[in-house]
Design a protein around this motif. Structure first.
Motif, PDB file in Angstrom:
ATOM      1  N   ASN A  34      -0.497   4.823   6.546  1.00  0.00           N
ATOM      2  CA  ASN A  34       0.290   4.871   5.250  1.00  0.00           C
ATOM      3  C   ASN A  34       2.033   4.738   5.519  1.00  0.00           C
ATOM      4  OD1 ASN A  34      -1.849   5.081   3.327  1.00  0.00           O
ATOM      5  ND2 ASN A  34      -1.729   7.122   3.055  1.00  0.00           N
ATOM      6  N   MET A  35       2.304   5.663   6.311  1.00  0.00           N
ATOM      7  CA  MET A  35       3.879   5.362   7.094  1.00  0.00           C
ATOM      8  C   MET A  35       4.064   3.924   7.561  1.00  0.00           C
ATOM      9  SD  MET A  35       6.508   6.785   7.000  1.00  0.00           S
ATOM     10  CE  MET A  35       6.351   8.542   6.527  1.00  0.00           C
ATOM     11  N   THR A  36       3.202   3.733   8.194  1.00  0.00           N
ATOM     12  CA  THR A  36       3.546   2.189   8.763  1.00  0.00           C
ATOM     13  C   THR A  36       3.423   1.202   7.705  1.00  0.00           C
ATOM     14  OG1 THR A  36       2.342   2.621  10.921  1.00  0.00           O
ATOM     15  CG2 THR A  36       2.455   0.182  10.346  1.00  0.00           C
ATOM     16  N   ILE A  37       2.552   1.323   6.955  1.00  0.00           N
ATOM     17  CA  ILE A  37       2.471   0.272   5.681  1.00  0.00           C
ATOM     18  C   ILE A  37       3.839   0.475   4.816  1.00  0.00           C
ATOM     19  CG2 ILE A  37       1.336  -0.167   3.485  1.00  0.00           C
ATOM     20  CD1 ILE A  37      -1.176   0.306   4.842  1.00  0.00           C
TER      21      ILE A  37
ATOM     22  N   GLY B 123       9.236  -1.674   3.285  1.00  0.00           N
ATOM     23  CA  GLY B 123      10.716  -1.616   3.426  1.00  0.00           C
ATOM     24  C   GLY B 123      11.290  -2.846   4.049  1.00  0.00           C
ATOM     25  N   LEU B 124      10.745  -3.180   5.436  1.00  0.00           N
ATOM     26  CA  LEU B 124      11.262  -4.294   5.960  1.00  0.00           C
ATOM     27  C   LEU B 124      11.132  -5.591   5.196  1.00  0.00           C
ATOM     28  CD1 LEU B 124      12.365  -5.488   8.580  1.00  0.00           C
ATOM     29  CD2 LEU B 124      10.133  -5.587   9.468  1.00  0.00           C
TER      30      LEU B 124
END
Length: 75
Positions: free
Chosen positions: A32-35, A40-41
């Motif tokens: 979830n943090m990676t997504i 954001g990117l």
């Protein structure tokens, strides 16, 4: 005796499942943090593309060009 062995077996299997569930929750949090970071990117890159499109003249790069502008810097 057989009941104690069966109970121990069930408890071991339950503990194993709890450990797997814990690792699965941790992995899910990481994903979830990676997504979230990737989104954001993507948002930032989308804004940059929109800004770059605003900088390009309406006709694009196909307007009249001076070939001297395309000479490499060492000439």
């Amino acid at each position: 005796m057989a009941e104690a062995t069966d109970l121990d077996s069930v408890l071991q299997r339950l503990e194993s499942l709890e450990i797997k569930a814990s690792f699965t929750e941790d992995l899910l949090d990481q994903l979830n943090m990676t997504i979230y970071q990737q989104q954001g990117l993507i948002d930032r890159l989308t804004r940059e593309i929109l800004q770059l499109r605003q900088q390009v003249p309406e006709g694009g790069l196909s307007g009249p060009r001076d070939l001297r502008d395309e000479l490499p810097p060492h000439y």
